[in-house]
Design a protein around this motif. Structure first.
Motif, PDB file in Angstrom:
ATOM      1  N   ILE A  24      -7.567  -3.957 -17.218  1.00 33.97           N
ATOM      2  CA  ILE A  24      -7.738  -5.012 -16.449  1.00 33.97           C
ATOM      3  C   ILE A  24      -8.996  -5.748 -17.155  1.00 33.97           C
ATOM      4  O   ILE A  24     -10.028  -5.340 -17.499  1.00 33.97           O
ATOM      5  N   CYS A  59     -10.263 -10.640 -13.739  1.00 33.79           N
ATOM      6  CA  CYS A  59     -10.113  -9.780 -12.412  1.00 33.79           C
ATOM      7  C   CYS A  59     -11.195 -10.569 -11.522  1.00 33.79           C
ATOM      8  O   CYS A  59     -12.423 -10.700 -11.669  1.00 33.79           O
ATOM      9  N   CYS A  88      -4.261  -4.796  -6.651  1.00 31.06           N
ATOM     10  CA  CYS A  88      -3.491  -3.906  -7.438  1.00 31.06           C
ATOM     11  C   CYS A  88      -3.643  -2.446  -7.204  1.00 31.06           C
ATOM     12  O   CYS A  88      -2.689  -1.482  -7.337  1.00 31.06           O
ATOM     13  N   GLU A  89      -4.795  -1.995  -6.728  1.00 31.97           N
ATOM     14  CA  GLU A  89      -5.296  -0.651  -6.234  1.00 31.97           C
ATOM     15  C   GLU A  89      -4.342   0.081  -5.358  1.00 31.97           C
ATOM     16  O   GLU A  89      -3.504   1.163  -5.837  1.00 31.97           O
ATOM     17  N   GLU A 143      -1.026  -0.733  -4.888  1.00 31.40           N
ATOM     18  CA  GLU A 143       0.314  -0.594  -5.620  1.00 31.40           C
ATOM     19  C   GLU A 143       0.702   0.491  -6.756  1.00 31.40           C
ATOM     20  O   GLU A 143       1.915   0.495  -6.950  1.00 31.40           O
ATOM     21  N   CYS A 144      -0.612   0.932  -7.142  1.00 32.06           N
ATOM     22  CA  CYS A 144      -0.578   2.050  -8.125  1.00 32.06           C
ATOM     23  C   CYS A 144       0.050   3.153  -7.842  1.00 32.06           C
ATOM     24  O   CYS A 144      -0.305   3.988  -6.781  1.00 32.06           O
ATOM     25  N   CYS A 191       0.759  -2.893 -11.142  1.00 30.68           N
ATOM     26  CA  CYS A 191      -0.426  -3.334 -10.835  1.00 30.68           C
ATOM     27  C   CYS A 191      -0.277  -5.074 -11.310  1.00 30.68           C
ATOM     28  O   CYS A 191      -0.845  -5.938 -10.592  1.00 30.68           O
ATOM     29  N   ALA A 192       0.177  -5.307 -12.465  1.00 32.72           N
ATOM     30  CA  ALA A 192       0.471  -6.568 -13.000  1.00 32.72           C
ATOM     31  C   ALA A 192       1.264  -7.392 -11.998  1.00 32.72           C
ATOM     32  O   ALA A 192       0.981  -8.503 -12.062  1.00 32.72           O
ATOM     33  N   CYS A 246      -1.054  -8.630  -9.217  1.00 29.60           N
ATOM     34  CA  CYS A 246      -2.430  -9.259  -9.346  1.00 29.60           C
ATOM     35  C   CYS A 246      -1.940 -10.682  -9.114  1.00 29.60           C
ATOM     36  O   CYS A 246      -1.130 -11.390  -9.873  1.00 29.60           O
ATOM     37  N   PRO A 283      -4.415  -7.295 -15.173  1.00 27.63           N
ATOM     38  CA  PRO A 283      -3.971  -6.249 -15.790  1.00 27.63           C
ATOM     39  C   PRO A 283      -2.935  -6.574 -16.991  1.00 27.63           C
ATOM     40  O   PRO A 283      -1.695  -7.413 -16.653  1.00 27.63           O
TER      41      PRO A 283
END
Length: 56
Positions: free
Chosen positions: A5, A9, A15-16, A18-19, A44-45, A48, A53
């Motif tokens: 990242i 940011c 993003c968190e 979604e991982c 994550c990308a 965002c 990311p």
């Protein structure tokens, strides 16, 4: 190659959740990705809003 990242940011946290392997955590001023756990999926990308990311 794991994602990282960058300084773009805005600490929004999008993003968190979604991982799929939970390797993203809130760091000092921005979120961070644990490179040892990252599976390079790009979720994550995709989540965002500022494209922070990126593949390392």
């Amino acid at each position: 190659m794991a994602y990282v990242i960058n300084d773009e940011c805005i600490s929004c946290g999008a993003c968190e959740p979604e991982c799929p392997v939970s390797c993203i955590s809130e760091g000092d001023g921005k979120y961070e990705i644990n490179a040892d756990e990252c599976i390079e999926c790009g979720a994550c990308a995709d989540a965002c809003p500022v494209n922070a990311p990126n593949p390392a």
